[in-house]
Scaffold this motif. Structure first.
Motif, PDB file in Angstrom:
ATOM      1  N   MET A  29       0.828  -1.204   0.000  1.00  0.00           N
ATOM      2  CA  MET A  29       0.000   0.000   0.000  1.00  0.00           C
ATOM      3  C   MET A  29       0.863   1.254   0.000  1.00  0.00           C
ATOM      4  O   MET A  29       0.550   2.234  -0.679  1.00  0.00           O
ATOM      5  N   ARG A  30       1.961   1.226   0.734  1.00  0.00           N
ATOM      6  CA  ARG A  30       2.874   2.377   0.719  1.00  0.00           C
ATOM      7  C   ARG A  30       3.524   2.531  -0.652  1.00  0.00           C
ATOM      8  O   ARG A  30       3.668   3.642  -1.164  1.00  0.00           O
ATOM      9  N   LEU A  31       3.909   1.412  -1.241  1.00  0.00           N
ATOM     10  CA  LEU A  31       4.576   1.438  -2.547  1.00  0.00           C
ATOM     11  C   LEU A  31       3.668   2.037  -3.613  1.00  0.00           C
ATOM     12  O   LEU A  31       4.119   2.808  -4.468  1.00  0.00           O
ATOM     13  N   GLN A  32       2.374   1.685  -3.566  1.00  0.00           N
ATOM     14  CA  GLN A  32       1.427   2.162  -4.574  1.00  0.00           C
ATOM     15  C   GLN A  32       0.721   3.451  -4.154  1.00  0.00           C
ATOM     16  O   GLN A  32      -0.139   3.948  -4.880  1.00  0.00           O
ATOM     17  N   GLY A  33       1.087   3.994  -2.997  1.00  0.00           N
ATOM     18  CA  GLY A  33       0.507   5.254  -2.546  1.00  0.00           C
ATOM     19  C   GLY A  33      -0.984   5.174  -2.284  1.00  0.00           C
ATOM     20  O   GLY A  33      -1.728   6.106  -2.616  1.00  0.00           O
ATOM     21  N   LEU A  34      -1.446   4.066  -1.696  1.00  0.00           N
ATOM     22  CA  LEU A  34      -2.878   3.865  -1.476  1.00  0.00           C
ATOM     23  C   LEU A  34      -3.311   4.454  -0.140  1.00  0.00           C
ATOM     24  O   LEU A  34      -2.636   4.297   0.868  1.00  0.00           O
ATOM     25  N   ASP A  35      -4.459   5.119  -0.139  1.00  0.00           N
ATOM     26  CA  ASP A  35      -5.014   5.661   1.095  1.00  0.00           C
ATOM     27  C   ASP A  35      -5.660   4.543   1.904  1.00  0.00           C
ATOM     28  O   ASP A  35      -5.980   3.472   1.374  1.00  0.00           O
ATOM     29  N   ASP A  36      -5.897   4.831   3.180  1.00  0.00           N
ATOM     30  CA  ASP A  36      -6.498   3.833   4.065  1.00  0.00           C
ATOM     31  C   ASP A  36      -7.903   3.430   3.621  1.00  0.00           C
ATOM     32  O   ASP A  36      -8.358   2.321   3.912  1.00  0.00           O
ATOM     33  N   ASP A  37      -8.606   4.337   2.911  1.00  0.00           N
ATOM     34  CA  ASP A  37      -9.967   4.004   2.493  1.00  0.00           C
ATOM     35  C   ASP A  37     -10.002   2.933   1.396  1.00  0.00           C
ATOM     36  O   ASP A  37     -11.076   2.423   1.061  1.00  0.00           O
ATOM     37  N   LEU A  38      -8.826   2.592   0.862  1.00  0.00           N
ATOM     38  CA  LEU A  38      -8.742   1.510  -0.132  1.00  0.00           C
ATOM     39  C   LEU A  38      -8.249   0.205   0.492  1.00  0.00           C
ATOM     40  O   LEU A  38      -7.987  -0.763  -0.221  1.00  0.00           O
ATOM     41  N   TYR A  39      -8.166   0.183   1.812  1.00  0.00           N
ATOM     42  CA  TYR A  39      -7.653  -1.010   2.498  1.00  0.00           C
ATOM     43  C   TYR A  39      -8.526  -2.233   2.199  1.00  0.00           C
ATOM     44  O   TYR A  39      -8.005  -3.323   1.952  1.00  0.00           O
ATOM     45  N   ASP A  40      -9.861  -2.060   2.239  1.00  0.00           N
ATOM     46  CA  ASP A  40     -10.760  -3.201   2.021  1.00  0.00           C
ATOM     47  C   ASP A  40     -10.562  -3.820   0.640  1.00  0.00           C
ATOM     48  O   ASP A  40     -10.697  -5.039   0.477  1.00  0.00           O
ATOM     49  N   VAL A  41     -10.263  -2.988  -0.350  1.00  0.00           N
ATOM     50  CA  VAL A  41     -10.010  -3.504  -1.705  1.00  0.00           C
ATOM     51  C   VAL A  41      -8.646  -4.172  -1.759  1.00  0.00           C
ATOM     52  O   VAL A  41      -8.483  -5.254  -2.328  1.00  0.00           O
ATOM     53  N   ALA A  42      -7.654  -3.524  -1.131  1.00  0.00           N
ATOM     54  CA  ALA A  42      -6.292  -4.061  -1.159  1.00  0.00           C
ATOM     55  C   ALA A  42      -6.186  -5.378  -0.394  1.00  0.00           C
ATOM     56  O   ALA A  42      -5.497  -6.311  -0.828  1.00  0.00           O
ATOM     57  N   VAL A  43      -6.898  -5.474   0.748  1.00  0.00           N
ATOM     58  CA  VAL A  43      -6.792  -6.696   1.551  1.00  0.00           C
ATOM     59  C   VAL A  43      -7.415  -7.884   0.814  1.00  0.00           C
ATOM     60  O   VAL A  43      -6.998  -9.031   1.012  1.00  0.00           O
ATOM     61  N   PHE A  44      -8.400  -7.614  -0.038  1.00  0.00           N
ATOM     62  CA  PHE A  44      -8.973  -8.688  -0.854  1.00  0.00           C
ATOM     63  C   PHE A  44      -7.895  -9.262  -1.772  1.00  0.00           C
ATOM     64  O   PHE A  44      -7.759 -10.489  -1.911  1.00  0.00           O
ATOM     65  N   GLY A  45      -7.109  -8.374  -2.393  1.00  0.00           N
ATOM     66  CA  GLY A  45      -6.006  -8.837  -3.239  1.00  0.00           C
ATOM     67  C   GLY A  45      -4.948  -9.560  -2.430  1.00  0.00           C
ATOM     68  O   GLY A  45      -4.353 -10.538  -2.898  1.00  0.00           O
ATOM     69  N   TYR A  46      -4.714  -9.090  -1.201  1.00  0.00           N
ATOM     70  CA  TYR A  46      -3.718  -9.729  -0.332  1.00  0.00           C
ATOM     71  C   TYR A  46      -4.127 -11.166   0.000  1.00  0.00           C
ATOM     72  O   TYR A  46      -3.300 -12.090  -0.049  1.00  0.00           O
ATOM     73  N   LEU A  47      -5.398 -11.365   0.319  1.00  0.00           N
ATOM     74  CA  LEU A  47      -5.878 -12.715   0.633  1.00  0.00           C
ATOM     75  C   LEU A  47      -5.808 -13.622  -0.596  1.00  0.00           C
ATOM     76  O   LEU A  47      -5.556 -14.824  -0.479  1.00  0.00           O
ATOM     77  N   GLN A  48      -6.041 -13.026  -1.775  1.00  0.00           N
ATOM     78  CA  GLN A  48      -5.864 -13.793  -3.011  1.00  0.00           C
ATOM     79  C   GLN A  48      -4.413 -14.248  -3.136  1.00  0.00           C
ATOM     80  O   GLN A  48      -4.135 -15.380  -3.562  1.00  0.00           O
ATOM     81  N   ALA A  49      -3.468 -13.362  -2.773  1.00  0.00           N
ATOM     82  CA  ALA A  49      -2.042 -13.705  -2.855  1.00  0.00           C
ATOM     83  C   ALA A  49      -1.706 -14.854  -1.907  1.00  0.00           C
ATOM     84  O   ALA A  49      -0.921 -15.752  -2.258  1.00  0.00           O
ATOM     85  N   VAL A  50      -2.297 -14.832  -0.715  1.00  0.00           N
ATOM     86  CA  VAL A  50      -2.064 -15.925   0.241  1.00  0.00           C
ATOM     87  C   VAL A  50      -2.569 -17.240  -0.344  1.00  0.00           C
ATOM     88  O   VAL A  50      -1.891 -18.284  -0.265  1.00  0.00           O
ATOM     89  N   LYS A  51      -3.755 -17.206  -0.926  1.00  0.00           N
ATOM     90  CA  LYS A  51      -4.333 -18.415  -1.524  1.00  0.00           C
ATOM     91  C   LYS A  51      -3.438 -18.940  -2.653  1.00  0.00           C
ATOM     92  O   LYS A  51      -3.197 -20.148  -2.776  1.00  0.00           O
TER      93      LYS A  51
END
Length: 214
Positions: A29-51
């Motif tokens: 999120m820091r690398l892509q300059g994402l605000d905290d309000d995009l956390y829910d979208v980003a965490v979905f991608g993160y869980l996909q990465a874990v899978k």
């Protein structure tokens, strides 16, 4: 590497791995300059990465952070496309961008007015005598009902007034409309303020102007 994996509930092993490596999501999120309000979208991608990390061992030739970055980017892209497909609601009182205070309501023809009222309005003419002419009519077409109301207020004996809206976002848009009109018409006979969903209009008298200069 970006092949989509069905996001099912994490196994205990996957859950432990996700918690242990959560810093990879924060890094992404820091690398892509994402605000905290995009956390829910980003965490979905993160869980996909874990899978993916557990379902496809061949991906481990790359670092887990690389998988996270690609999955988060894909999640953000999918979310952006989804939002673009959604119909954006607008108010008929909103000013059309790039026009001289023309509102969407101004573009509705008399023939189609019935669609605004569920087909109940009939086209006709009503004649009245000895009516009060609004101050807005003397100055030409105004951008909104708010401007017309402010003009009438300035001719009254009232010292201030307010507009209350359904939410702060709507109030902010109306504030911008009034301030723009005020600057364009060089009106210094009133001030306008916003607190949450409410706009406050205050008359500026000669005494007030003198006080401001002191």
């Amino acid at each position: 590497m970006c092949e989509r994996i069905m996001l099912t509930p994490l196994t205990p092993e996957e859950q432990a791995f996700a918690e242990e490596n959560h810093s990879a999501l924060e890094w992404c999120m820091r690398l892509q300059g994402l605000d905290d309000d995009l956390y829910d979208v980003a965490v979905f991608g993160y869980l996909q990465a874990v899978k993916k990390w557990f379902a496809r061992p061949e991906l481990r030739k790359w670092s887990f952070k690389t998988i996270v970055r690609q999955s988060v980017r894909s999640s953000l892209s999918n979310n952006r496309r989804k939002q673009e497909r959604q119909i954006q609601a607008i108010s008929l009182d909103d000013v059309i961008p790039g026009t001289d205070d023309l509102t969407y309501k101004d573009t509705v023809t008399e023939e189609n007015v019935r669609y605004l009222t569920g087909g109940k309005r009939e086209v006709g003419m009503k004649i009245n005598f000895d009516v009060k002419i609004p101050e807005a009519a003397r100055l030409g077409r105004t951008p909104s009902v708010e401007i017309e109301t402010v003009l009438e207020f300035l001719l009254s004996n009232h010292k201030n007034m307010s507009f209350e809206y359904d939410d702060p976002k709507q109030a902010k848009g109306k504030l911008s409309t009034i301030q723009s009109w005020k600057r364009r018409k060089n009106r210094d006979d009133f001030n306008v303020f916003r607190v949450s969903e409410t706009l406050y209009i205050e008359k500026v008298t000669t005494k007030t102007k003198r006080g401001e200069k002191q």
